[in-house]
Write an enzyme that holds these catalytic residues in place. Sequence first.
Site, PDB file in Angstrom:
ATOM      1  N   LYS A   1      -3.845   1.609  -0.348  1.00 25.85           N
ATOM      2  CA  LYS A   1      -4.551   1.665  -1.625  1.00 25.85           C
ATOM      3  C   LYS A   1      -5.648   2.725  -1.627  1.00 25.85           C
ATOM      4  O   LYS A   1      -6.025   3.277  -0.600  1.00 25.85           O
ATOM      5  CB  LYS A   1      -5.141   0.288  -1.952  1.00 25.85           C
ATOM      6  CG  LYS A   1      -4.115  -0.714  -2.444  1.00 25.85           C
ATOM      7  CD  LYS A   1      -4.772  -2.000  -2.920  1.00 25.85           C
ATOM      8  CE  LYS A   1      -3.753  -2.957  -3.532  1.00 25.85           C
ATOM      9  NZ  LYS A   1      -4.374  -4.226  -3.975  1.00 25.85           N
TER      10      LYS A   1
ATOM     11  N   ARG B   1      -0.315  -8.665   2.779  1.00 25.87           N
ATOM     12  CA  ARG B   1       0.726  -8.137   1.898  1.00 25.87           C
ATOM     13  C   ARG B   1       0.802  -6.633   2.132  1.00 25.87           C
ATOM     14  O   ARG B   1      -0.186  -5.915   1.870  1.00 25.87           O
ATOM     15  CB  ARG B   1       0.406  -8.452   0.438  1.00 25.87           C
ATOM     16  CG  ARG B   1       1.450  -7.950  -0.563  1.00 25.87           C
ATOM     17  CD  ARG B   1       1.028  -8.299  -1.988  1.00 25.87           C
ATOM     18  NE  ARG B   1       1.993  -7.820  -2.971  1.00 25.87           N
ATOM     19  CZ  ARG B   1       1.981  -6.619  -3.529  1.00 25.87           C
ATOM     20  NH1 ARG B   1       1.040  -5.732  -3.196  1.00 25.87           N
ATOM     21  NH2 ARG B   1       2.892  -6.271  -4.428  1.00 25.87           N
TER      22      ARG B   1
END
Length: 284
Positions: free
Chosen positions: A229, A263
Amino acid sequence: MNFNPFSLNISGKLIKYDTPAVMGIVNVTPDSFYGGSRTFNGDAVKTRVEKLISDGADMLDIGAYSSRPGADNVSPAEELRRIEMGMEEIRRIAPEISVSIDTFRADVARTAVQDLSVNIINDISGGDLDDKMFETVAMLNVPYILMHMRGTPSTMQQLTDYGETGVTAEVLRDLAVKVNKLALLGVNDIIVDPGFGFSKTLDQNYELLAHLDAFRALECPVLVGVSRKSMITKYLNINSEEALNGTTVINVLALLHGCEILRVHDVKPAVEAVKLCCKTYSSL
């Protein structure tokens, strides 16, 4: 490392996790922010799922609607078409693995669970984008991943003012209110996700990470999704393709602060991080 074993009711079967679980991402969408996770057809899904399974994934997360800012709108019918295509391959390869669906739409979640053998609902909006989501989860009697986000993927980065109390306290308060609502509806298996990258500034993401232990007060498993991210790429001035090392570092920090589920796009490095952390702290 402050890990609490947890259990989930997966389609009537109690699954116990004695070490942190790794959730592999399967994006059946052409516009997810990380190109390496995109699958466009059955063959691509097959190849990706086989790798995630061989690398040691404990569960999978299938998404058909990109939450990337600026991503195309996807109709419920198209979202379900993509999910059905992906689930056919997943169940052919790994019929027993737990699968969550990444959706904020209650009707899509219901169809995916009832007709497409999905086991868990993963809602980035924490029920805010569909007021029927909580009652749908309760009716389906499935685990629910409750993520924190403000606004929508298009507006979330304009909604980062958390006032004098700060981001950790406000995110914790929001999740606590929703955990209580879900519990009153009879939802037993709730997983909380602080929502790294969603309606948080770069500094706020790292503040949340530093105080991740605080979310243990909710008495729910904590999921962390930081894989490739912008909290990594912006700080290191790299792109998502270069962010695996940074992702692994943040995942280790999350594990040390009590994360129960990672995740990730890249399962093998996460599995290895879990094993090494568990080995180190089992020796103390």
